[in-house]
Design a protein around this motif. Structure first.
Motif, PDB file in Angstrom:
ATOM      1  N   LEU A 120     -10.063  -1.358   2.662  1.00 27.00           N
ATOM      2  CA  LEU A 120      -9.393  -2.543   2.040  1.00 27.00           C
ATOM      3  C   LEU A 120     -10.359  -3.758   2.190  1.00 27.00           C
ATOM      4  O   LEU A 120     -10.765  -4.196   3.231  1.00 27.00           O
TER       5      LEU A 120
ATOM      6  N   ARG B  75      -4.515   7.016  -0.879  1.00 29.37           N
ATOM      7  CA  ARG B  75      -4.483   5.902  -0.078  1.00 29.37           C
ATOM      8  C   ARG B  75      -6.014   5.639  -0.153  1.00 29.37           C
ATOM      9  O   ARG B  75      -6.944   6.074  -0.010  1.00 29.37           O
TER      10      ARG B  75
ATOM     11  N   VAL C 281       1.033  -1.122   0.074  1.00 27.28           N
ATOM     12  CA  VAL C 281      -0.010  -0.160  -0.116  1.00 27.28           C
ATOM     13  C   VAL C 281       0.891   1.170  -0.117  1.00 27.28           C
ATOM     14  O   VAL C 281       0.520   2.199  -0.708  1.00 27.28           O
TER      15      VAL C 281
ATOM     16  N   LEU D  40      -2.436  -0.614   8.447  1.00 31.44           N
ATOM     17  CA  LEU D  40      -2.734   0.328   7.497  1.00 31.44           C
ATOM     18  C   LEU D  40      -3.513   1.568   7.988  1.00 31.44           C
ATOM     19  O   LEU D  40      -3.443   2.618   7.163  1.00 31.44           O
TER      20      LEU D  40
END
Ligand code: ADP
Length: 512
Positions: free
Chosen positions: A413, A409, A399, A433
């Protein structure tokens, strides 16, 4: 009342063939699966018998057709396939001239190195979105045509190819050829974009690249939209002809099955390895950070293609397999969750599962598995937790590479694959993340995506909005650690990765 119609998805994977019938709501109503033989003729080389691929795929398709009451229930077939695996066959008999060279095989590494040494990497990257790596199909075709130590040494294959007697296909095209009784020789842009021979911007085979790789154009299939009518099955196979209405590479199909239709949406599949694809819309982003740029799909003739940035991590679930088979710390993969949950952190231990080198974004064939930070307090629970963290951290690296390439970004997900059943892993992923992780109810996203693409082509589903409405959440995982802890985790992980890199001597590279 007539029984409701269904779409049959054929999911031809690396280790098994699967068939699943889906109803209009996107629910699986019948399923069958059959593994087939993996061949390892020499270190770093992996092959499949194309007849075993066909036999297993046909058997599971027939099983599902029988389970649902016959071919009259099936409105269309969609095919998703293991990508890059390369087959060459005789046009007049349909017989393969050699075993399939599987995507994992490194047998073409010297060919790719030679192209790189000739300074061609930038040209290939720009036109195909790919690095010059043994992973991809084009050099595998040349390898088959030229014969080789583990291929049938038939010196006239190249001449026969040039005379138009031979056909190349990735697994999608081979299955299509067989299903249509040799009537149709076609592929789609998601598969073509993995060959190093296909210009992903023009959506066309590229003569200059074909010349460099040494592949005669006459062996290539026609490239048609991912979702569209490719042909019909020979009536003899299932008792009546069934339209074949989609071909797609497995990871692109999974992205479609996750309904990640909009630019900025991302999905990650946690299987043996991990594959993260970020939809970049109608823009093919050329990566400067170790990612691939690939076609996601083309939904109709004349429609623009959609693209993705893709990062592949070689060892994800494989690290859990190592805990099970190498360390014997657990008896089955799901037990890793309970073991890792015995502790609230890994006690400063980092495990870098670079068993076969590191993939995206490092591409280091010399890296090897490494554990750092051991103390007298370290036990199996800490190692188990470090293993799950390593999966999440590797996905995090992908990522970050995407963001470094200029992609926004992702805000969420979407996840699938065998290891996505692990709640702790997904929580760690959200933590690493700082982004929500969403697990859908249906985890068979590859087959589902193939079904959706086929159903869309024949009007079984009317549009993307209808399909997207089927996506339903099983569970959402929210980031539970602050930015300071996240930074620390990632910084220490990167230091561990540095210690794993470049460990093996040149000549000991395993590549994959
Ligand atoms: P593939 O399609 O690559 O064969 P799957 O999607 O079937 O992989 O997932 C299997 C992988 O996931 C294996 O590597 C296994 O170790 C891992 N795995 C399966 N269940 C779990 C779990 N509950 N927790 C962590 N890893 C798991």
């Amino acid at each position: 009342m007539a029984d409701a119609q269904l779409i049959l998805a054929l999911d031809q994977g690396t280790t098994s063939s699967r068939a699943i019938a889906f109803d209009r709501e996107g629910r699986a109503v019948a399923t069958a699966q059959q593994p087939f033989e993996q061949r390892y003729p020499e270190p770093g080389h992996v092959t499949h018998d194309p007849e075993a691929i066909w036999a297993s795929q046909l058997a599971v398709a027939r099983s599902v057709v029988a389970q649902v009451g016959g071919a009259r229930r099936i409105a269309a077939i969609g095919i998703a396939n293991q990508r890059e695996t390369t087959i060459v066959w005789e046009r007049d008999t349909g017989r393969p001239v050699a075993d399939a060279i599987v995507w994992q095989s490194r047998v073409t590494a010297p060919r790719c190195d030679a192209l790189g040494a000739a300074g061609l990497e930038p040209l290939f990257r720009e036109r195909t979105g790919l690095p010059l790596d043994a992973y991809f199909s084009g050099p595998k075709i040349a390898q088959i045509l030229d014969g080789g130590p583990t291929l049938r040494p038939s010196s006239d294959l190249r001449r026969r190819a040039e005379r138009g007697e031979l056909a190349f296909g990735t697994v999608d095209a081979f299955l299509l050829w067989r299903l249509t009784g040799g009537q149709v020789h076609a592929t789609d842009p998601s598969n073509a974009s993995r060959t190093l021979l296909f210009d992903i911007h023009r959506l066309a085979w590229d003569d200059e690249l074909l010349g460099h790789v040494g592949v005669p154009r006459v062996v290539l299939p026609e490239v048609r939209p991912t979702s569209g009518r490719f042909g019909e099955t020979s009536a003899a196979l299932f008792g009546r002809a069934i339209p074949i209405a989609a071909l797609a590479g497995d990871q692109q199909a999974a992205t479609f099955g996750q309904a990640a239709f909009a630019a900025g949406q991302a999905k990650n599949t946690y299987g043996t390895g991990a594959f993260l694809l970020l939809n970049t819309g109608s823009r093919a982003v050329t990566s400067g950070h170790g990612l691939l740029s690939t076609v996601l799909w083309q939904l109709g003739a004349g429609e623009p293609a959609r693209y993705a940035l893709e990062g592949s991590v070689f060892a994800a679930g494989a690290a859990v397999q190592w805990l099970r088979d190498g360390l014997r710390a657990i008896d089955s993969a799901p037990e890793v969750e309970a073991l890792a949950s015995e502790v609230s952190d890994s006690g400063g231990v980092y495990l870098v599962p670079a068993f076969t080198g590191l993939g995206a974004p490092y591409w280091d064939p010399y890296a090897r598995g490494t554990i750092v930070g051991l103390t007298r307090g370290t036990g199996l629970p800490e190692l188990a937790r470090a293993t799950l963290e390593s999966i999440a951290l590797q996905v995090g690296d992908v990522v970050e590479a995407m963001v470094a390439d200029g992609a926004p970004r992702p805000t969420e997900l979407r996840v699938d694959g065998g290891a996505a059943a692990n709640d702790l892993l997904l929580q760690l992923q959200a933590d690493v993340l700082g982004v929500q992780v969403a697990r859908p109810r249906v985890l068979e996203t590859t087959a589902l995506g193939a079904a959706y693409l086929a159903g869309l082509a024949i009007g079984f589903w009317s549009d993307l909005a209808e399909i997207g409405a089927h996506w339903s959440l099983d569970r959402r995982f929210e980031p539970a650690i602050g930015p300071e802890r996240r930074r620390r985790l990632v910084t220490d992980w990167r230091r561990a990765v540095e210690r794993a890199r470049g460990w093996a001597a040149p000549g000991e590279e395993l590549g994959m």
